[in-house]
Enzyme design. Structure first.
Site, PDB file in Angstrom:
ATOM      1  N   LEU A  70       0.813  -1.215   0.000  1.00 49.98           N
ATOM      2  CA  LEU A  70       0.000   0.000   0.000  1.00 49.98           C
ATOM      3  C   LEU A  70       0.849   1.270   0.000  1.00 49.98           C
ATOM      4  O   LEU A  70       1.926   1.309   0.578  1.00 49.98           O
ATOM      5  CB  LEU A  70      -0.911   0.004   1.236  1.00 49.98           C
ATOM      6  N   HIS A  88      -3.534   4.328  -2.010  1.00 50.84           N
ATOM      7  CA  HIS A  88      -4.474   3.460  -1.286  1.00 50.84           C
ATOM      8  C   HIS A  88      -4.988   4.170  -0.036  1.00 50.84           C
ATOM      9  O   HIS A  88      -6.172   4.069   0.306  1.00 50.84           O
ATOM     10  CB  HIS A  88      -3.794   2.154  -0.866  1.00 50.84           C
ATOM     11  N   VAL A 112      -3.077   9.912  -7.227  1.00 51.40           N
ATOM     12  CA  VAL A 112      -2.182  10.550  -6.251  1.00 51.40           C
ATOM     13  C   VAL A 112      -0.766  10.489  -6.822  1.00 51.40           C
ATOM     14  O   VAL A 112      -0.336   9.440  -7.313  1.00 51.40           O
ATOM     15  CB  VAL A 112      -2.261   9.850  -4.879  1.00 51.40           C
TER      16      VAL A 112
END
Ligand code: PAF
Length: 296
Positions: free
Chosen positions: A34, A38, A177
């Protein structure tokens, strides 16, 4: 936060949450390793739901025979720390034998939307994704499911599956992101050597330059935009282009008359897949031509 590893434990944990009135249920399916992308999905799920379920499962069905299933990065301890910190309530980490106790004879296929982009470069990939996500949806029965727009084709394909099969879940697409220097976050960025990592910045730069040129009216057709993207990407000697495409979104069809600005309904996606060494990276930009047109 509860960590569960079997479907039975997952259902028990969810029954408990539902009986306590902790609904709606938000679901974040992942393959682990992650990162902040996430984390942003867990936070969004927390804003919209009273119970947040995350799954961590590296799904063999969506990897081709020469792809990186066995070397895909894994770090359960770090993943659990991040999940807990960001507010997940239940983390489901099944073994392959739990998800596929017998050879699978049933697969979900979304056609047409999977014929291009990553669907063309990775045959069978999206059948693996739609099949595992259907199984996970049946296990969790979430009200909302959260996916990052970096995998924009995946979002389009899953939305279509949910709509075609009347699945009772709303797909929530969340923004890409990026690192401060523009590189889109991906679990696979860990494979990049330092020179590859530097040269990979060409992807976000190409998308930014193309957007600027479209907004300035200097680029008005799909061919011009593709040409610009390809020339910026090719300035990086390590970049090996898999595809550079400009299509309607979420329909993923050719734009009418090859024009970016006239009459395109809905959104347009500029989508890239480029290899740096053994690492294949994807990135994209989705925009509304009419809004861009208004800027010209
Ligand atoms: O985007 C991913 O990480 C995977 O494709 C998903 C949706 C978890 C299915 O394995």
């Amino acid at each position: 936060m509860r960590v569960v590893r079997t479907v039975e434990q997952l259902r028990e944990a969810l029954d408990y949450m539902r009986m306590g009135g902790h609904t709606p249920i938000g679901f974040v399916p992942t393959m682990g390793y992650l990162h902040e992308g996430h984390a942003s999905l867990i936070r969004k799920a927390g804003e919209m739901s009273r119970t947040v379920v995350m799954s961590i499962f590296v799904n063999p069905l969506q990897f081709g025979p020469s792809e990186d299933f066995s070397s895909y990065p894994r770090d359960e301890r770090r993943d659990l720390e991040l999940a807990e910190r960001e507010g997940a309530d239940i983390v489901f980490i099944p073994a392959v034998e739990e998800m596929y106790p017998q050879p699978i004879r049933t697969r979900i296929t979304v056609d047409s939307l999977t014929a291009q982009l990553c669907g063309a470069s990775r045959p069978g990939h999206f059948d693996g994704v739609t099949t595992v996500v259907s199984k996970l949806f049946n296990m969790v029965q979430p009200d909302y499911a959260f996916f990052g727009l970096k995998d924009a084709q995946q979002v389009a394909v899953l939305r279509r599956m949910v709509s075609d099969l009347n699945m009772n879940v709303e797909i929530i697409a969340c923004p890409i992101v990026r690192e401060a220097d523009g590189l889109a976050l991906s679990s696979r960025n860990v494979y990049l050597g330092s020179e590859e990592r530097t040269q990979a910045l060409v992807l976000s730069r190409a998308l930014r330059e193309a957007r600027k040129a479209i907004e300035a009216g200097a680029v008005q057709t799909v061919d011009q935009a593709r040409g610009l993207l390809i020339s910026v990407i090719s300035s990086s000697p390590l970049a090996v282009i898999d595809y550079v495409e400009i299509l309607s979104f979420p329909g993923l069809g050719a734009l009418d008359g090859g024009s970016l600005l006239s009459g395109a309904e809905g959104e347009v996606i500029m989508a890239l897949a480029v290899k740096f060494g053994r690492t294949r990276l994807i990135d994209n930009n989705v925009f509304i031509p009419k809004e861009v047109h208004a800027l010209v």
